[in-house]
Design a protein around this motif. Structure first.
Motif, PDB file in Angstrom:
ATOM      1  N   UNK A 135       0.859  -1.186   0.000  1.00  0.00           N
ATOM      2  CA  UNK A 135       0.000   0.000   0.000  1.00  0.00           C
ATOM      3  C   UNK A 135       0.894   1.234   0.000  1.00  0.00           C
ATOM      4  N   UNK A 136       0.732   2.059  -1.013  1.00  0.00           N
ATOM      5  CA  UNK A 136       1.472   3.309  -1.119  1.00  0.00           C
ATOM      6  C   UNK A 136       0.588   4.475  -0.684  1.00  0.00           C
ATOM      7  N   UNK A 137       1.227   5.529  -0.207  1.00  0.00           N
ATOM      8  CA  UNK A 137       0.490   6.729   0.211  1.00  0.00           C
ATOM      9  C   UNK A 137       0.798   7.856  -0.758  1.00  0.00           C
ATOM     10  N   UNK A 138      -0.169   8.158  -1.598  1.00  0.00           N
ATOM     11  CA  UNK A 138      -0.075   9.308  -2.499  1.00  0.00           C
ATOM     12  C   UNK A 138      -0.805  10.476  -1.836  1.00  0.00           C
ATOM     13  N   UNK A 161       0.856   6.360 -10.691  1.00  0.00           N
ATOM     14  CA  UNK A 161       1.180   5.627 -11.923  1.00  0.00           C
ATOM     15  C   UNK A 161       2.076   4.418 -11.631  1.00  0.00           C
ATOM     16  N   UNK A 162       2.994   4.557 -10.699  1.00  0.00           N
ATOM     17  CA  UNK A 162       3.825   3.411 -10.337  1.00  0.00           C
ATOM     18  C   UNK A 162       2.998   2.340  -9.638  1.00  0.00           C
ATOM     19  N   UNK A 163       2.040   2.754  -8.825  1.00  0.00           N
ATOM     20  CA  UNK A 163       1.125   1.789  -8.206  1.00  0.00           C
ATOM     21  C   UNK A 163       0.375   1.007  -9.273  1.00  0.00           C
ATOM     22  N   UNK A 175      -0.069 -10.676  -5.648  1.00  0.00           N
ATOM     23  CA  UNK A 175       0.395  -9.514  -4.882  1.00  0.00           C
ATOM     24  C   UNK A 175      -0.523  -8.349  -5.211  1.00  0.00           C
ATOM     25  N   UNK A 176      -1.141  -7.792  -4.189  1.00  0.00           N
ATOM     26  CA  UNK A 176      -2.012  -6.635  -4.367  1.00  0.00           C
ATOM     27  C   UNK A 176      -1.220  -5.359  -4.146  1.00  0.00           C
ATOM     28  N   UNK A 177      -1.303  -4.444  -5.100  1.00  0.00           N
ATOM     29  CA  UNK A 177      -0.646  -3.137  -4.977  1.00  0.00           C
ATOM     30  C   UNK A 177      -1.700  -2.061  -5.165  1.00  0.00           C
ATOM     31  N   UNK A 178      -1.884  -1.242  -4.156  1.00  0.00           N
ATOM     32  CA  UNK A 178      -2.874  -0.172  -4.192  1.00  0.00           C
ATOM     33  C   UNK A 178      -2.310   1.065  -3.502  1.00  0.00           C
ATOM     34  N   UNK A 179      -3.027   2.179  -3.621  1.00  0.00           N
ATOM     35  CA  UNK A 179      -2.582   3.371  -2.903  1.00  0.00           C
ATOM     36  C   UNK A 179      -3.783   4.160  -2.406  1.00  0.00           C
ATOM     37  N   UNK A 180      -3.514   4.995  -1.426  1.00  0.00           N
ATOM     38  CA  UNK A 180      -4.547   5.868  -0.864  1.00  0.00           C
ATOM     39  C   UNK A 180      -4.219   7.315  -1.213  1.00  0.00           C
ATOM     40  N   UNK A 227      -6.559   3.587  -6.665  1.00  0.00           N
ATOM     41  CA  UNK A 227      -6.122   4.821  -6.021  1.00  0.00           C
ATOM     42  C   UNK A 227      -7.340   5.362  -5.279  1.00  0.00           C
ATOM     43  N   UNK A 228      -7.388   5.122  -3.985  1.00  0.00           N
ATOM     44  CA  UNK A 228      -8.605   5.325  -3.209  1.00  0.00           C
ATOM     45  C   UNK A 228      -8.601   6.682  -2.511  1.00  0.00           C
ATOM     46  N   UNK A 229      -9.476   7.613  -2.918  1.00  0.00           N
ATOM     47  CA  UNK A 229      -9.552   8.902  -2.214  1.00  0.00           C
ATOM     48  C   UNK A 229     -10.049   8.726  -0.789  1.00  0.00           C
ATOM     49  N   UNK A 230      -9.395   9.410   0.143  1.00  0.00           N
ATOM     50  CA  UNK A 230      -9.812   9.407   1.545  1.00  0.00           C
ATOM     51  C   UNK A 230      -9.851  10.875   1.955  1.00  0.00           C
TER      52      UNK A 230
END
Length: 234
Positions: A135-138, A161-163, A175-180, A227-230
């Motif tokens: 999980x990446x933090x954008x 984009x890298x996510x 492997x799950x790769x996502x970001x917030x 890419x999940x908006x929070x």
């Protein structure tokens, strides 16, 4: 991954989000590898560590130091199941044409290069084990350019984009790769910097940690490249 105690690595562990995320994962019984730049900051925030918590200091832009982090981690735990790339930073104040190379490099290094060094080190073992969560933090600011924030918006967009690219490459390996994409976090620093704002509309670090923990869980096993908006109430 669900049949054993999972191990999660959190970078930027001493920050507001890093500490909230450490608490969240600790409550679910996971082993913690907490990484930040200085050991005294880690010990001030988390004590001396224990059997389920390893504290490691490193400059994440330094490949040799990242290799040492991986070596020390695997001496204590059999694998890193979850990688949370929380390390990063914010800077604004200059128009794009006024932004000097040093500012571009600073923002790219702490937000992007740090993540790249970690995934280079950790992803091969996830592939070997056919499983893992990243999980990446954008930032929500990555979705649109803003005046005086060009460099920050750009590097956070790179993380999105890298996510997406990593997700396309790694989903076949389970492997799950996502970001917030958080908006403004409700932190003491942001309250001090914006005294006239309404922090009730901001996102608490604990709330963002809940979202990251979900993306790192088996409940999110079918989510790839999101890419999940929070954004809280903003």
């Amino acid at each position: 991954m669900s049949t054993k105690t999972q191990t999660v690595m959190i970078t930027g562990a001493c920050g507001n989000l890093g500490r909230a995320l450490a608490r969240k994962f600790s409550q679910s019984g996971k082993n913690l590898i907490l990484v930040d730049r200085h050991l005294y900051d880690l010990e001030s925030a988390f004590g001396q560590g224990n059997e389920q918590c390893l504290l490691l200091a490193a400059d994440l832009c330094n490949r040799d130091q990242v290799a040492t982090v991986l070596e020390m981690s695997l001496k204590k735990y059999p694998a890193i199941d979850i990688l949370c790339n929380v390390a990063g930073g914010f800077s604004m104040g200059y128009s794009v044409h006024e932004t000097v190379d040093e500012d571009w490099d600073f923002l790219f290094d702490i937000n992007v290069r740090s993540m790249l060094q970690l995934v280079r080190a950790i992803v091969p073992s996830m592939i070997d084990r056919s499983g893992g969560k990243i999980v990446n933090v954008s930032a929500h600011a990555a979705l649109k350019g803003a005046a005086k924030m060009g460099a920050y918006c750009a590097v956070k967009d790179v993380l999105i984009r890298l996510t997406e690219s990593m997700s396309a490459e790694l989903r076949q390996h389970n492997i799950n790769v996502n970001c917030v994409l958080p908006s403004i976090l409700d932190t003491p620093q942001n309250r001090l910097a914006m005294p006239d704002a309404d922090p009730g509309k901001w996102v608490s670090p604990a709330a963002l940690a809940d979202v990251i923990a979900f993306l790192a869980s088996d409940d999110a096993r079918s989510i790839h490249g999101a890419s999940l908006p929070v954004v809280g109430g903003s």
